[in-house]
Design an enzyme around this catalytic site. Structure first.
Site, PDB file in Angstrom:
ATOM      1  N   HIS A   1     -46.834 -24.401  54.305  1.00 11.60           N
ATOM      2  CA  HIS A   1     -47.287 -24.337  52.905  1.00 11.60           C
ATOM      3  C   HIS A   1     -48.803 -24.261  52.747  1.00 11.60           C
ATOM      4  CE1 HIS A   1     -43.235 -26.413  52.295  1.00 11.60           C
ATOM      5  NE2 HIS A   1     -43.120 -25.203  51.761  1.00 11.60           N
TER       6      HIS A   1
ATOM      7  N   ASP B   1     -42.585 -19.945  49.110  1.00 10.20           N
ATOM      8  CA  ASP B   1     -41.413 -20.646  49.627  1.00 10.20           C
ATOM      9  C   ASP B   1     -40.408 -20.939  48.518  1.00 10.20           C
ATOM     10  OD1 ASP B   1     -39.784 -22.071  51.413  1.00 10.20           O
ATOM     11  OD2 ASP B   1     -40.832 -23.948  51.041  1.00 10.20           O
TER      12      ASP B   1
ATOM     13  N   TYR C   1     -45.904 -31.706  60.340  1.00  6.31           N
ATOM     14  CA  TYR C   1     -45.933 -30.744  59.230  1.00  6.31           C
ATOM     15  C   TYR C   1     -47.012 -29.690  59.447  1.00  6.31           C
ATOM     16  CZ  TYR C   1     -46.031 -29.411  54.212  1.00  6.31           C
ATOM     17  OH  TYR C   1     -45.972 -28.756  53.017  1.00  6.31           O
TER      18      TYR C   1
ATOM     19  N   CYS D   1     -40.944 -32.370  46.892  1.00  8.86           N
ATOM     20  CA  CYS D   1     -41.651 -33.272  45.987  1.00  8.86           C
ATOM     21  C   CYS D   1     -40.792 -33.556  44.763  1.00  8.86           C
ATOM     22  CB  CYS D   1     -42.977 -32.667  45.582  1.00  8.86           C
ATOM     23  SG  CYS D   1     -44.071 -32.378  46.993  1.00  8.86           S
TER      24      CYS D   1
END
Length: 691
Positions: free
Chosen positions: A174, A266, A171, A29
């Site tokens: 997360h 992460d 995906y 991001c």
């Protein structure tokens, strides 16, 4: 000539496409997203120019029912979004790199604050997107809903292919996507998408199969998968279901992008984890698949990268933060310029671009996020426009960066500092517990300065206004930093706190010549120290850690609703709280300090106004800072009289802030030198909607 690092530059086949090397910028991001596509494209293109063989987007919403507002992520809801993405793919392809897109449907992590649609999830459950505490729930996805979501994902993949992307992601990481939520042990559905692990994996398998069928002829299909949630038996584990899921799907995707969940695990800061920390979780993946594997671990050392490949941990070196700190890291390795790598310090200031909804920024790389709007390049800067000499007073982060960049432009720069050791606040702060990697901010700049023959650095050279004028330097930049206040004045207290206690500041505790810590450590009984934190970033917590390790009973109080409040935006607040609890630091939020005596402090609850008294031997005030701007004001008359051509105040001496802002401010001063700046005009481009 062969090199130990040649392996890093080998092409790697990923399904129907080939990456030119093993440097892989994983999706991250950036605060640009759908709102500022030109800034996003220029930033990604800079990575490709710097040698990253694969450059990916951030998570990209595939449909309005997975709207991640208020966070500004990517969108590919319709064909109207394709032109914006073509800006990025063209910028990446221009330099021979592959472009990847991370498609996401985020389930109950999408609060849909913009679209106002009901999100889909395995069951109806509380939303965790947005603030994390949104007062609403998701809609339980029926089998028909899941079929519809698969269609939306397929449509988005086709649009991504048309936009020019080479790698399309499915995906499941997360703890963000619906695919990952369905994998959870908490998935209590009674249909074929719940229960057994095979059933819980069904939706992810279908997404991969759908995507390969739709675009797999020319695009690689990647899976981003978190193999461990770091929750022990309550979550997915790399040696349990994480392992089994990879085994079930091993040969289905064209690439495995593996990590741990959630984002704070992460992307841990260097305060808590070091380079390569994820290897122990992801190393099994290559044993189960013949497909290429990419992993992350904040790798900045070329030797560590080579080692990870040679030991069979991964095939491609994944990076987000190291590619932000130095977009040209691959090229520097290729050119044998390892000492020029601007290494990530692991502070997560880059993360705050996303968590604070603004363009990405970086402590090490002041050009990050400014590629389009200011036309800044991390390696190239405009040459000098005059032969004038510039005197910079202060070799902290702002002064060092200004000197380095001005020297790179070709100016004759004289840099002075009152102390023998350069670095200012960074030198002191990097000596605090677990902040040693922050030293890279100084080390890199000194290394560069020592290479530039037109920069003259004078250490142990305190300067007065008279000294400065006697140098006859026509241009002066003041970068003398700031000093922590000791009177308690800050965001929540506007007048000095009355009392007679022993008062100390971070400057006192960080002073390398001080015997304060030695005295407290050797005291006959543990010293009771009260820290009043009205700064709310790392300093209060780090000092509490330091004192707890030096025979002190520490109480940390803050007016904020929680300790180290701002560190939630750097993803480290929970770890800070856990560490302080383990060190038996007493934590007291929602309190200000009202008064003090030599043995006590009176504190006030900011909610109830109730007062209480705490025993303490000393108080450490972590509040506002006072800019050290006296030299600047003493020199202003000389500027008015024409004895100086220019005078500028930068960094904390202008306005105390985080280190990243000091670096940026020093870099800005160097870029703007000899330029005509109109204060009535915005000095950067703004992305606007055209009507």
């Amino acid at each position: 000539m062969t090199s130990r690092y040649d392996i890093l530059f080998q092409p790697i086949k990923i399904g129907p496409v080939t990456a030119p090397n093993r440097f892989y910028q994983v999706p991250h991001c950036n605060g640009f997203g759908h709102r500022m596509p030109q800034g996003m494209a220029a930033m990604r293109g800079m990575k490709a120019e710097g040698g990253w063989g694969v450059v990916c987007t951030e998570e990209t919403e595939i449909h309005y029912t997975s709207d991640l507002s208020p966070f500004i992520e990517g969108r590919i809801w319709s064909d109207d979004d394709i032109p914006a993405w073509q800006l990025m793919t063209e910028a990446v392809h221009k330099h021979g790199a592959l472009a990847g897109i991370e498609l996401t449907y985020n389930g109950y992590d999408a609060a849909n604050l913009y679209s106002r649609a009901a999100p889909f999830a395995p069951r109806s459950q509380g939303l965790v997107g947005g603030s994390g505490y949104e007062p609403g729930q998701s809609r339980a996805a029926t089998k028909d809903d899941l079929k519809q979501i698969r269609k939306w994902h397929r449509n988005a993949a086709v649009r991504a292919k048309r936009a020019g992307f080479n790698i399309i992601y499915c995906y499941a990481a997360h703890n963000l996507s619906l695919a990952f939520h369905l994998l959870s042990k908490d998935n209590d559905r009674a249909d074929e998408y719940g229960g057994s692990l095979e059933n819980r994996t069904r939706f992810l398998r279908e997404l991969i199969e759908d995507t390969k069928e739709a675009v797999g002829d020319t695009c690689a299909v990647a899976v981003r998968f978190a193999v461990d949630e770091l929750l022990g038996k309550d979550g997915m584990q790399f040696d349990g279901e994480g392992h089994d899921i990879v085994a079930m799907l091993a040969e289905l995707p064209d690439l495995w992008d593996v990590n741990v969940s959630n984002w704070s695990n992460d992307s841990t800061t260097s305060r808590f984890e070091k380079e390569g920390n994820q290897e122990k979780y992801i190393s099994f993946v290559k044993k189960l698949t013949t497909k290429p594997v990419v992993g992350v671990g904040r790798y900045t050392s070329p030797d560590s990268m080579v080692s990870a490949i040679e030991r069979g941990i991964m095939d491609l070196i994944g990076a987000a933060r190291p590619s932000i700190a130095d977009p040209f890291l691959p090229n520097k390795i290729k050119e044998g310029r390892n000492e020029d790598i601007r290494e990530c310090i692991g502070c997560n200031i880059c993360v705050t671009g996303d968590t604070r909804f603004v363009p990405i920024r970086c402590t090490q790389n002041p050009t990050m996020g400014e590629e389009w709007r200011r036309s800044w390049h991390p390696e190239i800067i405009a040459p000098k426009k005059s032969d004038d000499e510039i005197l910079i007073v202060g070799a902290g982060p702002a002064g060092l960066e200004a000197a380095r960049a001005l020297g790179q432009r070709g100016y004759h720069v004289v840099l002075t500092d009152a102390k023998r050791e350069a670095g200012g606040r960074v030198t002191l702060e990097s000596a605090l517990p677990n902040l040693s990697e922050w030293r890279r901010v100084i080390d890199w700049r000194i290394t560069q300065i020592e290479k530039i023959p037109n920069i003259f650095f004078y250490r142990s050279s305190p300067m007065t206004a008279k000294d400065i004028l006697e140098t006859e330097a026509p241009h002066v930049i003041i970068a003398t930093g700031s000093t922590w206040r000791r009177d308690g004045v800050g965001r929540n207290i506007s007048r000095p706190v009355p009392g007679s206690a022993k008062i100390f500041t971070p400057d006192d505790l960080m002073d390398p010549n001080s015997l304060l810590l030695d005295n407290w450590r050797q005291a006959a009984r543990p010293q009771k120290i009260l820290i009043y934190d009205d700064d709310h970033y790392y300093m209060g917590g780090v000092l509490a850690e330091l004192l707890a390790q030096n025979n002190c009973e520490v109480t940390l109080i803050t007016p904020a609703p929680t300790i180290s409040y701002w560190t939630q935006f750097t993803l480290e607040q929970e770890r800070i709280l856990k560490r302080l609890h383990n060190l038996k630091v007493t934590l007291l939020a929602d309190h200000i300090i009202a008064s003090h005596t030599p043995t006590t402090a009176t504190v006030t609850n900011v909610i109830t106004s109730a007062e209480s008294t705490l025993d303490c031997d000393a108080i450490v005030m972590v509040t506002d800072r006072i800019p050290n701007d006296a030299l600047y004001h003493e020199l202003k008359p000389a500027l008015a009289e024409g004895k100086l051509k220019s005078l500028r105040l930068i960094g904390d001496a202008e306005a105390p802030n985080i280190i990243a802002q000091a670096i940026f401010n020093g870099h800005l001063a160097a870029r703007e030198f000899d330029e005509m700046i109109n204060p009535d005009e915005t000095p950067f481009k703004v992305e606007r909607i055209k009507f």
